[in-house]
Design an enzyme around this catalytic site. Structure first.
Site, PDB file in Angstrom:
ATOM      1  N   LYS A  32       0.799  -1.233   0.000  1.00 56.78           N
ATOM      2  CA  LYS A  32       0.000   0.000   0.000  1.00 56.78           C
ATOM      3  C   LYS A  32       0.825   1.273   0.000  1.00 56.78           C
ATOM      4  CE  LYS A  32      -1.177  -0.033   4.922  1.00 56.78           C
ATOM      5  NZ  LYS A  32      -2.273  -0.096   5.878  1.00 56.78           N
ATOM      6  N   ALA A  43      13.665  -1.491  11.204  1.00 57.65           N
ATOM      7  CA  ALA A  43      14.243  -2.330  12.263  1.00 57.65           C
ATOM      8  C   ALA A  43      15.664  -1.874  12.553  1.00 57.65           C
ATOM      9  CB  ALA A  43      14.213  -3.794  11.849  1.00 57.65           C
ATOM     10  N   GLY A  45      17.770  -2.913  15.898  1.00 56.34           N
ATOM     11  CA  GLY A  45      18.664  -3.775  16.697  1.00 56.34           C
ATOM     12  C   GLY A  45      19.257  -4.905  15.897  1.00 56.34           C
ATOM     13  N   GLU A 114      20.727  -7.944  23.556  1.00 59.32           N
ATOM     14  CA  GLU A 114      19.504  -7.217  23.921  1.00 59.32           C
ATOM     15  C   GLU A 114      18.858  -7.926  25.100  1.00 59.32           C
ATOM     16  OE1 GLU A 114      17.121  -6.751  20.360  1.00 59.32           O
ATOM     17  OE2 GLU A 114      18.649  -5.536  19.406  1.00 59.32           O
ATOM     18  N   ASP A 217      -4.246  -4.363   8.843  1.00 57.71           N
ATOM     19  CA  ASP A 217      -5.191  -4.731   7.775  1.00 57.71           C
ATOM     20  C   ASP A 217      -5.324  -6.245   7.599  1.00 57.71           C
ATOM     21  OD1 ASP A 217      -5.022  -2.016   7.443  1.00 57.71           O
ATOM     22  OD2 ASP A 217      -4.275  -2.056   5.391  1.00 57.71           O
ATOM     23  N   HIS A 238       7.495  -0.881  23.347  1.00 58.04           N
ATOM     24  CA  HIS A 238       8.958  -0.739  23.394  1.00 58.04           C
ATOM     25  C   HIS A 238       9.283   0.322  24.432  1.00 58.04           C
ATOM     26  CE1 HIS A 238      13.118  -0.185  22.321  1.00 58.04           C
ATOM     27  NE2 HIS A 238      13.046  -1.215  21.478  1.00 58.04           N
ATOM     28  N   ARG A 284      11.505  -6.950  28.045  1.00 58.93           N
ATOM     29  CA  ARG A 284      10.960  -5.659  27.617  1.00 58.93           C
ATOM     30  C   ARG A 284       9.691  -5.254  28.363  1.00 58.93           C
ATOM     31  NH1 ARG A 284      11.046  -5.224  21.177  1.00 58.93           N
ATOM     32  NH2 ARG A 284      13.290  -5.168  21.415  1.00 58.93           N
ATOM     33  N   HIS A 345       4.625  -1.221  20.023  1.00 56.58           N
ATOM     34  CA  HIS A 345       5.726  -1.607  19.135  1.00 56.58           C
ATOM     35  C   HIS A 345       5.429  -2.856  18.313  1.00 56.58           C
ATOM     36  CE1 HIS A 345       9.863  -1.922  17.831  1.00 56.58           C
ATOM     37  NE2 HIS A 345      10.017  -3.104  18.409  1.00 56.58           N
ATOM     38  N   ARG A 380       7.322 -11.198  23.185  1.00 52.05           N
ATOM     39  CA  ARG A 380       8.364 -11.526  22.197  1.00 52.05           C
ATOM     40  C   ARG A 380       9.753 -11.144  22.703  1.00 52.05           C
ATOM     41  NH1 ARG A 380      11.015  -8.475  18.098  1.00 52.05           N
ATOM     42  NH2 ARG A 380       9.770  -6.665  18.686  1.00 52.05           N
ATOM     43  N   LEU A 386      12.137 -10.378  13.222  1.00 54.41           N
ATOM     44  CA  LEU A 386      12.696 -10.479  11.862  1.00 54.41           C
ATOM     45  C   LEU A 386      12.965 -11.958  11.571  1.00 54.41           C
ATOM     46  CD1 LEU A 386      15.204  -7.468  11.725  1.00 54.41           C
ATOM     47  CD2 LEU A 386      12.984  -7.642  10.593  1.00 54.41           C
TER      48      LEU A 386
HETATM   49  P1  FAD Z   1       6.309  -5.393   7.557  1.00 47.49           P
HETATM   50  O1  FAD Z   1       7.762  -5.321   7.391  1.00 47.49           O
HETATM   51  O2  FAD Z   1       5.661  -4.406   8.438  1.00 47.49           O
HETATM   52  O3  FAD Z   1       5.633  -5.272   6.124  1.00 47.49           O
HETATM   53  C1  FAD Z   1       4.237  -5.175   5.986  1.00 47.49           C
HETATM   54  C2  FAD Z   1       3.916  -4.771   4.578  1.00 47.49           C
HETATM   55  O4  FAD Z   1       2.529  -4.896   4.329  1.00 47.49           O
HETATM   56  C3  FAD Z   1       4.267  -3.324   4.253  1.00 47.49           C
HETATM   57  O5  FAD Z   1       4.836  -3.326   2.972  1.00 47.49           O
HETATM   58  C4  FAD Z   1       2.901  -2.641   4.206  1.00 47.49           C
HETATM   59  O6  FAD Z   1       2.859  -1.511   3.377  1.00 47.49           O
HETATM   60  C5  FAD Z   1       2.061  -3.753   3.643  1.00 47.49           C
HETATM   61  N1  FAD Z   1       0.629  -3.662   3.880  1.00 47.49           N
HETATM   62  C6  FAD Z   1      -0.020  -3.549   5.057  1.00 47.49           C
HETATM   63  N2  FAD Z   1      -1.348  -3.565   4.856  1.00 47.49           N
HETATM   64  C7  FAD Z   1      -1.544  -3.686   3.524  1.00 47.49           C
HETATM   65  C8  FAD Z   1      -2.687  -3.748   2.696  1.00 47.49           C
HETATM   66  N3  FAD Z   1      -3.940  -3.685   3.178  1.00 47.49           N
HETATM   67  N4  FAD Z   1      -2.517  -3.858   1.365  1.00 47.49           N
HETATM   68  C9  FAD Z   1      -1.269  -3.884   0.828  1.00 47.49           C
HETATM   69  N5  FAD Z   1      -0.153  -3.831   1.560  1.00 47.49           N
HETATM   70  C10 FAD Z   1      -0.292  -3.745   2.896  1.00 47.49           C
HETATM   71  N6  FAD Z   1      12.240  -6.793  14.967  1.00 47.49           N
HETATM   72  C11 FAD Z   1      13.415  -7.452  15.104  1.00 47.49           C
HETATM   73  O7  FAD Z   1      13.433  -8.683  15.072  1.00 47.49           O
HETATM   74  N7  FAD Z   1      14.568  -6.752  15.234  1.00 47.49           N
HETATM   75  C12 FAD Z   1      14.617  -5.395  15.254  1.00 47.49           C
HETATM   76  O8  FAD Z   1      15.680  -4.811  15.357  1.00 47.49           O
HETATM   77  C13 FAD Z   1      13.394  -4.692  15.149  1.00 47.49           C
HETATM   78  N8  FAD Z   1      13.371  -3.345  15.195  1.00 47.49           N
HETATM   79  C14 FAD Z   1      12.190  -2.684  14.973  1.00 47.49           C
HETATM   80  C15 FAD Z   1      12.195  -1.299  14.923  1.00 47.49           C
HETATM   81  C16 FAD Z   1      11.027  -0.611  14.628  1.00 47.49           C
HETATM   82  C17 FAD Z   1      11.037   0.896  14.575  1.00 47.49           C
HETATM   83  C18 FAD Z   1       9.834  -1.332  14.383  1.00 47.49           C
HETATM   84  C19 FAD Z   1       8.574  -0.619  14.047  1.00 47.49           C
HETATM   85  C20 FAD Z   1       9.825  -2.715  14.462  1.00 47.49           C
HETATM   86  C21 FAD Z   1      10.999  -3.398  14.754  1.00 47.49           C
HETATM   87  N9  FAD Z   1      11.019  -4.796  14.816  1.00 47.49           N
HETATM   88  C22 FAD Z   1      12.218  -5.446  14.973  1.00 47.49           C
HETATM   89  C23 FAD Z   1       9.825  -5.579  14.452  1.00 47.49           C
HETATM   90  C24 FAD Z   1       9.975  -6.035  12.999  1.00 47.49           C
HETATM   91  O9  FAD Z   1      10.552  -4.995  12.253  1.00 47.49           O
HETATM   92  C25 FAD Z   1       8.654  -6.416  12.380  1.00 47.49           C
HETATM   93  O10 FAD Z   1       7.928  -7.258  13.219  1.00 47.49           O
HETATM   94  C26 FAD Z   1       8.893  -7.156  11.062  1.00 47.49           C
HETATM   95  O11 FAD Z   1       9.719  -6.366  10.233  1.00 47.49           O
HETATM   96  C27 FAD Z   1       7.586  -7.460  10.383  1.00 47.49           C
HETATM   97  O12 FAD Z   1       7.851  -7.883   9.076  1.00 47.49           O
HETATM   98  P2  FAD Z   1       6.624  -8.218   8.131  1.00 47.49           P
HETATM   99  O13 FAD Z   1       7.196  -8.621   6.822  1.00 47.49           O
HETATM  100  O14 FAD Z   1       5.704  -9.132   8.812  1.00 47.49           O
HETATM  101  O15 FAD Z   1       5.835  -6.821   8.023  1.00 47.49           O
HETATM  102  C1  SIN Z   2      15.216  -2.602  18.913  1.00 46.45           C
HETATM  103  O1  SIN Z   2      16.146  -2.396  18.147  1.00 46.45           O
HETATM  104  O2  SIN Z   2      15.195  -2.234  20.100  1.00 46.45           O
HETATM  105  C2  SIN Z   2      14.024  -3.318  18.404  1.00 46.45           C
HETATM  106  C3  SIN Z   2      14.298  -4.743  18.475  1.00 46.45           C
HETATM  107  C4  SIN Z   2      13.034  -5.526  18.368  1.00 46.45           C
HETATM  108  O3  SIN Z   2      11.937  -4.979  18.324  1.00 46.45           O
HETATM  109  O4  SIN Z   2      13.160  -6.750  18.337  1.00 46.45           O
END
Ligand code: FAD
Ligand code: SIN
Length: 550
Positions: A32, A43, A45, A114, A217, A238, A284, A345, A380, A386
């Site tokens: 989207k 992400a 860490g 962490e 969604d 977080h 956490r 978070h 978690r 990731l």
């Molecule tokens: P996402 O990467 O969120 O991708 C979801 C996708 O779906 C996006 O492209 C979005 O646009 C799309 N989408 C959503 N709804 C729709 C729709 N209706 N139609 C079309 N497209 C849609 N986890 C770790 O393990 N290590 C870390 O260091 C870490 N750091 C983080 C830091 C931050 C700031 C955040 C927010 C999260 C962090 N997390 C971390 C958590 C981790 O990043 C996420 O849980 C993980 O990346 C999720 O991956 P995903 O592919 O499931 O979803």
């Molecule tokens: C962070 O870097 O603190 C985020 C790590 C995570 O959400 O797993």
């Protein structure tokens, strides 16, 4: 617009799946926003995996299960932890560069630490791991001729055959209705297999580390399609998001605490040891609740994260992205403590899936934050998400490949989107008003610390808001904002109902009416299914009638 495989979402889970499925058929990825926009992109860490000789699968599993507070599925933990190193090698083969230890041979990765981890096991790309992973994945996807990526395409609802033909006993998913945000037109995308990879739900809360796309969604679509949704009460906050009027959703990584950063009150007191022997590296949920408590008891607007005792050059090298970002807001983290607050978070619950990412609906898989696999349980472990997205993106692809190879069904022609008598809206203020109200009520009533009274208030409010949103949804032509509003309302309802259902405190769910963990009655998941009646039981209702403090 027919395709073999439809992928909804372009984060780590979606793209890992797409790259594998492109080996056997045509893949359409709808997303989207613009391609890298996702939680993955932000992400910081890193990604947890057993990588050093001192570490072991047993230790990573144990740490995951301790954090999960009795609700992890041990078989799922074991498979994710064991498959992790191979999946990370896949990412490296695609061209992802993880940080290496200075002065070591090629391939000796710098492993971060962490909260809750008994070893250094976090592979990272300085403090911007997600954007490095997305760079490598995006380049690989762009090289792949069998993958079409449609940006600014928002999936509205899944195409479930049983909704159009009530004689079908085993429902199957044949793609989705998708809103082309540029043309404002809903199109039907049919597919033999659909993967939900829509990420998390942070935007349901007023304050969040998540990007704007995280509106739950996929969970809302799956719920409407009849997929069971599990453990939505376990929302992870977080502990350390930057507190600054101009900083929107900026995280300060837990890895900074892994490198010795200390949480302090405004008067300088390091308070974490009063809450847990592991202090800043406690799980956490404990750190977030401790900060919340200090803020509420003493009326602080924020606390501080202080890494000024470390060498300035080390801080700039290890956290270059956070250093630069904070400097833009006038904070030099080598010399000044960082003002921080907790924020929503991560969603530990979601669409219930099996060990191959399959949902209960045929041809529909889910992977990443949208799914509830059993890995995280009630909380978690840092940097395990990731890993989960990577492992389950892969496992779902392996299962879907096997399924597709044996599939002999002709694709049915399901109806095009029918807008009915809807007309253009002349009152978009309804959307902004309800959007703000939901996020605020979730923050105030269903946040880090909950009570029966607050949950009851939240349920009452969300029920009214949903009626209003539903009327509006069917009367007016849909827009991206309206679809997201309807989805955050559904997700809010699921979180509230799950939180009301669980009559204990465990992991990320803390209710002052039931402050203790109760393994005898509550050592199981909370599952909600559309159409199953939900009623407030006598015990809950009686607790509302009791005078305060009783
Ligand atoms: P996402 O990467 O969120 O991708 C979801 C996708 O779906 C996006 O492209 C979005 O646009 C799309 N989408 C959503 N709804 C729709 C729709 N209706 N139609 C079309 N497209 C849609 N986890 C770790 O393990 N290590 C870390 O260091 C870490 N750091 C983080 C830091 C931050 C700031 C955040 C927010 C999260 C962090 N997390 C971390 C958590 C981790 O990043 C996420 O849980 C993980 O990346 C999720 O991956 P995903 O592919 O499931 O979803
Ligand atoms: C962070 O870097 O603190 C985020 C790590 C995570 O959400 O797993």
């Amino acid at each position: 617009m027919d395709t073999d495989f439809l992928v909804i979402g372009s984060g780590l889970a979606g793209l890992a799946f797409a790259l594998r499925m492109a080996q056997i058929g045509s893949v359409t990825v709808v997303t989207k926003g613009r391609l890298p926009e996702s939680a993955t992109e932000y992400a910081q860490g890193g990604i947890a995996s057993v990588w050093s000789a001192e570490d072991s699968f047993a230790d990573h599993s144990r740490d995951t299960e301790v954090a999960g507070a009795g609700l992890c599925r041990p078989d799922i933990v074991d498979l994710v932890v064991r498959e992790g190193p191979d999946r990370i090698r896949d990412l490296i083969a695609l061209g992802t560069h993880f940080s290496q230890r200075p002065g070591t041979e090629d391939g000796e990765y710098d492993l971060g630490r962490e909260g809750g981890h008994s070893h250094r096991r976090i592979l990272h790309a300085v403090d911007a791991t997600g954007s490095e992973i997305m760079r490598a994945l995006t380049e690989a996807v762009r090289r792949e001729p069998h993958i079409t990526v449609l940006e600014r395409h928002l999936a509205v609802d899944l195409l479930i055959d049983a909704k159009f033909d009530t004689s079908i006993r085993t429902p199957a998913c044949w793609g989705a209705y998708v809103l082309d945000l540029a043309g404002n037109q809903v199109k039907r995308y049919q597919a033999r297999v659909t993967l939900l990879a829509t990420g998390g739900t942070g935007k349901v809360y007023l304050y969040t580390s998540n990007p704007d796309v995280a509106t739950g969604d996929g969970i809302a679509m799956a719920y409407r399609a009849g997929v069971p949704i599990g453990n939505m009460e376990f929302i992870q906050f977080h502990p350390t998001c930057l507190y600054h009027p101009q900083a929107k959703s900026f995280l300060v990584t837990e890895a900074m605490r892994g490198e010795g950063a200390i949480l302090r009150r405004p008067d300088g007191e390091a308070f974490m040891r009063r809450y847990h022997p592991d202090a800043e590296l406690a799980p956490r949920d404990i750190v977030a609740r401790a900060i919340d408590n200090e803020m509420k008891v003493h009326g602080f607007e924020h606390v501080y994260l202080d890494i000024t005792h470390r060498d300035a050059a080390f801080i700039r090298d290890r956290f270059p992205h956070i250093y630069e970002r904070c400097l833009q807001f006038g904070i030099d983290i080598t010399a000044q403590p960082i003002p921080v607050v907790p924020a929503a978070h991560y969603c530990c619950g979601g669409t219930v899936t099996d060990r191959d990412g399959a949902t209960g609906i045929q041809r529909l898989y889910a992977a990443g934050e949208v799914a509830m696999t059993g890995l995280h349980g009630a909380n978690r472990l840092a940097s395990n998400s990731l890993l989960e997205a990577l492992v389950f993106g892969h496992r779902a692809a392996v299962a879907a490949t096997e399924f597709a190879r044996a599939d002999r069904h002709a694709m049915p022609q399901l109806p095009e989107w029918n807008p009915g008598h809807a007309v253009d809206s002349d009152e978009s203020v309804v959307v902004t008003q309800n959007w703000d109200e939901i996020r605020r009520l979730m923050w105030n009533y269903v946040g880090i610390v909950r009570s029966n009274r607050r949950l009851a208030r939240a349920l009452k409010r969300i029920t009214l808001l949903q009626q209003e949103i539903d009327d509006y949804y069917w009367d007016f032509l849909i827009t991206g904002d309206l679809i997201e509003l309807r989805n955050i309302a559904t997700v809010a309802e699921l979180i509230i109902k799950s939180a009301i259902t669980r009559k204990e405190s465990r992991g990320l769910h803390y209710n002052i009416n039931y402050p203790l963990r109760d393994d005898r009655d509550w050592g199981h998941d909370t599952i909600l299914v559309l159409g199953r009646p939900f009623e407030l039981d006598a015990e809950f209702t009686a607790s509302l009638a009791r005078p305060r403090g009783a």
